[in-house]
Design a protein around this motif. Structure first.
Motif, PDB file in Angstrom:
ATOM      1  N   ASP A 277     -23.405  26.231-101.247  1.00 16.56           N
ATOM      2  CA  ASP A 277     -22.104  25.597-101.386  1.00 16.56           C
ATOM      3  C   ASP A 277     -22.196  24.195-101.967  1.00 16.56           C
ATOM      4  N   TYR A 278     -23.406  23.659-102.126  1.00 16.45           N
ATOM      5  CA  TYR A 278     -23.463  22.379-102.831  1.00 16.45           C
ATOM      6  C   TYR A 278     -24.623  22.278-103.791  1.00 16.45           C
ATOM      7  N   ARG A 279     -25.447  23.289-103.897  1.00 18.49           N
ATOM      8  CA  ARG A 279     -26.727  23.166-104.593  1.00 18.49           C
ATOM      9  C   ARG A 279     -26.566  22.622-106.010  1.00 18.49           C
ATOM     10  N   ASP A 280     -25.697  23.248-106.814  1.00 19.79           N
ATOM     11  CA  ASP A 280     -25.538  22.817-108.193  1.00 19.79           C
ATOM     12  C   ASP A 280     -24.084  22.484-108.493  1.00 19.79           C
ATOM     13  N   TYR A 281     -23.366  22.028-107.496  1.00 19.66           N
ATOM     14  CA  TYR A 281     -21.962  21.685-107.677  1.00 19.66           C
ATOM     15  C   TYR A 281     -21.861  20.375-108.433  1.00 19.66           C
ATOM     16  N   ASP A 282     -21.063  20.345-109.517  1.00 15.45           N
ATOM     17  CA  ASP A 282     -21.025  19.128-110.327  1.00 15.45           C
ATOM     18  C   ASP A 282     -19.894  18.193-109.941  1.00 15.45           C
ATOM     19  N   GLY A 283     -19.036  18.622-108.996  1.00 20.36           N
ATOM     20  CA  GLY A 283     -18.048  17.716-108.446  1.00 20.36           C
ATOM     21  C   GLY A 283     -16.864  17.438-109.340  1.00 20.36           C
ATOM     22  N   THR A 284     -16.777  17.986-110.547  1.00 21.94           N
ATOM     23  CA  THR A 284     -15.687  17.677-111.453  1.00 21.94           C
ATOM     24  C   THR A 284     -14.531  18.629-111.215  1.00 21.94           C
ATOM     25  N   PRO A 285     -13.344  18.132-110.892  1.00 23.33           N
ATOM     26  CA  PRO A 285     -12.219  19.015-110.634  1.00 23.33           C
ATOM     27  C   PRO A 285     -11.754  19.681-111.912  1.00 23.33           C
ATOM     28  N   GLU A 286     -11.172  20.879-111.743  1.00 25.66           N
ATOM     29  CA  GLU A 286     -10.727  21.629-112.903  1.00 25.66           C
ATOM     30  C   GLU A 286      -9.671  20.849-113.650  1.00 25.66           C
TER      31      GLU A 286
ATOM     32  N   PRO B   3     -30.360  18.330-103.499  1.00 29.03           N
ATOM     33  CA  PRO B   3     -31.282  19.117-104.333  1.00 29.03           C
ATOM     34  C   PRO B   3     -30.572  19.740-105.524  1.00 29.03           C
ATOM     35  N   SER B   4     -31.300  19.866-106.614  1.00 29.21           N
ATOM     36  CA  SER B   4     -30.797  20.546-107.798  1.00 29.21           C
ATOM     37  C   SER B   4     -31.922  21.366-108.410  1.00 29.21           C
ATOM     38  N   THR B   5     -31.615  22.607-108.729  1.00 28.19           N
ATOM     39  CA  THR B   5     -32.609  23.467-109.372  1.00 28.19           C
ATOM     40  C   THR B   5     -32.467  23.454-110.887  1.00 28.19           C
ATOM     41  N   THR B   6     -31.456  22.735-111.391  1.00 27.36           N
ATOM     42  CA  THR B   6     -31.230  22.708-112.841  1.00 27.36           C
ATOM     43  C   THR B   6     -31.412  21.325-113.433  1.00 27.36           C
ATOM     44  N   ALA B   7     -31.884  20.369-112.634  1.00 28.88           N
ATOM     45  CA  ALA B   7     -32.054  19.004-113.128  1.00 28.88           C
ATOM     46  C   ALA B   7     -33.172  18.947-114.156  1.00 28.88           C
TER      47      ALA B   7
END
Length: 457
Positions: free
Chosen positions: A252-261, A368-372
């Motif tokens: 639910d937060y791993r790769d969330y970019d936080g930008t609203p639609e 954490p980020s797996t795509t950084a």
């Protein structure tokens, strides 16, 4: 076709390799036994496949069912061998049902799947990321080793995270389980010796006058140092202690970019307590809530010695413009930790004063980020999960320190970045915008990043 009467428990089913089975332990459950079976008889049968440490027979009241037993072997390999060989076999009049039982966690970890390719140095580098190690017992060329940790948390993390991990090649996967802390005499084969014994030395040097200490060549495996001292929160109920806590790749937060639609985030986050639209920050109860309510201001890797940790940083308070300072000399989003700050009260008070100064501080949540973006391969830097860095800083009771310099031609801004592991101080910083967060709801691995403009004093 299986004869359902004679083959009630066929011996060729459900034998997953121990390195792939999270439920595999050195304790076996043996069911469907005769009510009057003796411990001597079970020890004779199960002892063919390894050293049996203990047998516990359970006998229900007459007429209510068959007996069953828990058989504890010296290690997981022995238990797995017995499980394969005895499943579905007849012990007395009944066909035996064999499965894994539960094991009592201890601070001593058994590691299988080793061989001539394994060294104590390898084991140290792979296993001390979870916490301080007291001793490693390994004979060169043997198929297993024992690792004694100082804390139970560290041992539990090692058993969980290292099972199935390749060491020495993709086909050489580790098997892990708990072992007796004080093995009985004769538990080791003849000639067994302890190649590593004792506690790690704290090898960090550095200048004391500045309040920082340099990282000097001791970061081989994230856990050196004795790791004693006070907990990161008050050690009441649920207090953090030892290695990592929580699932460090919560979806639910791993790769969330936080930008609203369909929207842009402002360049500066709301000041704490100003009553403006906080996008849910004030009501946040977990780190995932904070991540969803805040923009990702920076994505890259923190580097310590030869290890790289991918992360996304969510803006909690301050300016997004600091992102231009968060890159290396070549403009890449890579930041190298070169110093540490002891979490002494006097040092924390100094950081607090600098945070309080108008328009100088920015606070971010590092997850954490797996795509950084990772460090280039030619740099011989190994990618590791962020939880390893978190555990290391917690054990050292220190914050990582990075000196920042703007690469913009129009600006000559300098700054200092502090990377705080979970502790009372970092929780207080999160409370500035999310007062509903608690120690219990912030167990997931994270860092609280503080960036202060200007040089360190």
């Amino acid at each position: 076709m299986i004869d359902s009467k004679r083959d009630k428990f066929p011996n060729y089913l459900h034998h997953v390799p121990p390195e792939e089975d999270p439920l595999a332990t050195r304790t076996l459950f043996a069911g469907n036994l005769e009510i009057n079976i003796s411990e001597e008889e079970l020890r004779r049968i199960f002892g063919r496949y390894g050293v049996v440490d203990d047998i516990d027979i359970k006998r229900p009241p007459p007429g209510t069912g068959n007996a069953y037993a828990f058989v504890r072997y010296q290690n997981l390999d022995m238990a797995h061998r017995a499980k394969i060989e005895l499943s579905g076999q007849y012990i007395g009049k009944f066909q035996c049902k064999i499965g894994y039982g539960k094991v009592m966690p201890t601070t001593r970890v058994w590691v299988g799947g080793l061989g001539p390719w394994t060294s104590v140095t390898q084991l140290t580098q792979e296993f001390d990321r979870f916490g301080a190690i007291k001793k490693i017992e390994y004979v060169k060329g043997e198929s297993h080793a024992y690792i004694l940790y100082e804390s139970l948390d560290a041992a539990q993390a090692a058993v969980k995270e290292m099972r199935g991990v390749p060491l020495g090649g993709p086909d050489k996967r580790l098997r892990t389980d708990f072992a007796e802390v004080n093995p009985p005499p004769g538990a080791f084969p003849p000639g067994y010796k302890k190649e590593f014994d004792g506690e790690y030395r704290d090898e960090w040097g550095g200048g004391r006058g500045s309040g920082y200490e340099d990282y000097v060549g001791d970061y081989a495996g994230y856990g050196r140092g004795r790791g004693r001292g006070r907990g990161w929160h008050e050690r009441g109920r649920g207090g953090h202690r030892g290695g990592y806590h929580g699932d460090y790749q919560r979806p639910d937060y791993r790769d969330y970019d936080g930008t609203p639609e369909g929207g842009e985030h402002p360049a500066r986050s709301p000041d704490p307590g100003d009553g403006s639209n906080d996008n849910g920050l004030t009501s946040a109860r977990t780190l995932a809530d904070v991540a969803r309510a805040t923009p990702t201001s920076w994505q890259g890797s923190l580097i310590l010695k030869n290890s790289s940790f991918g992360t996304k940083m969510h803006l909690i308070e301050g300016d997004t413009e600091v992102a231009e300072m968060m890159q290396d000399e070549e403009g890449r989003p890579l930041l190298r930790i070169t110093q540490r700050l002891r979490l002494d009260q006097s040092r924390l008070d100094d950081v607090s004063r600098r945070i309080s100064a108008p328009s100088t501080a920015t606070i971010l949540l590092s997850l954490p980020s797996t795509t950084a973006p990772q460090a280039p391969e030619e740099a011989a830097v190994q990618t590791r999960p962020l939880r390893n860095l978190v555990a290391y800083l917690k054990q050292k009771e220190a914050a990582g320190v990075i000196t920042l310099n703007s690469t913009s031609k129009e600006s000559n801004t300098q700054g200092v970045l502090y990377a705080f592991p979970p502790c009372a101080f970092s929780l207080d910083l999160l409370h500035r915008v999310s007062p509903g967060l608690t120690e219990e709801t912030t167990r997931d691995d994270h860092l609280v990043i503080v960036i202060v403009r200007g040089t360190a004093t």
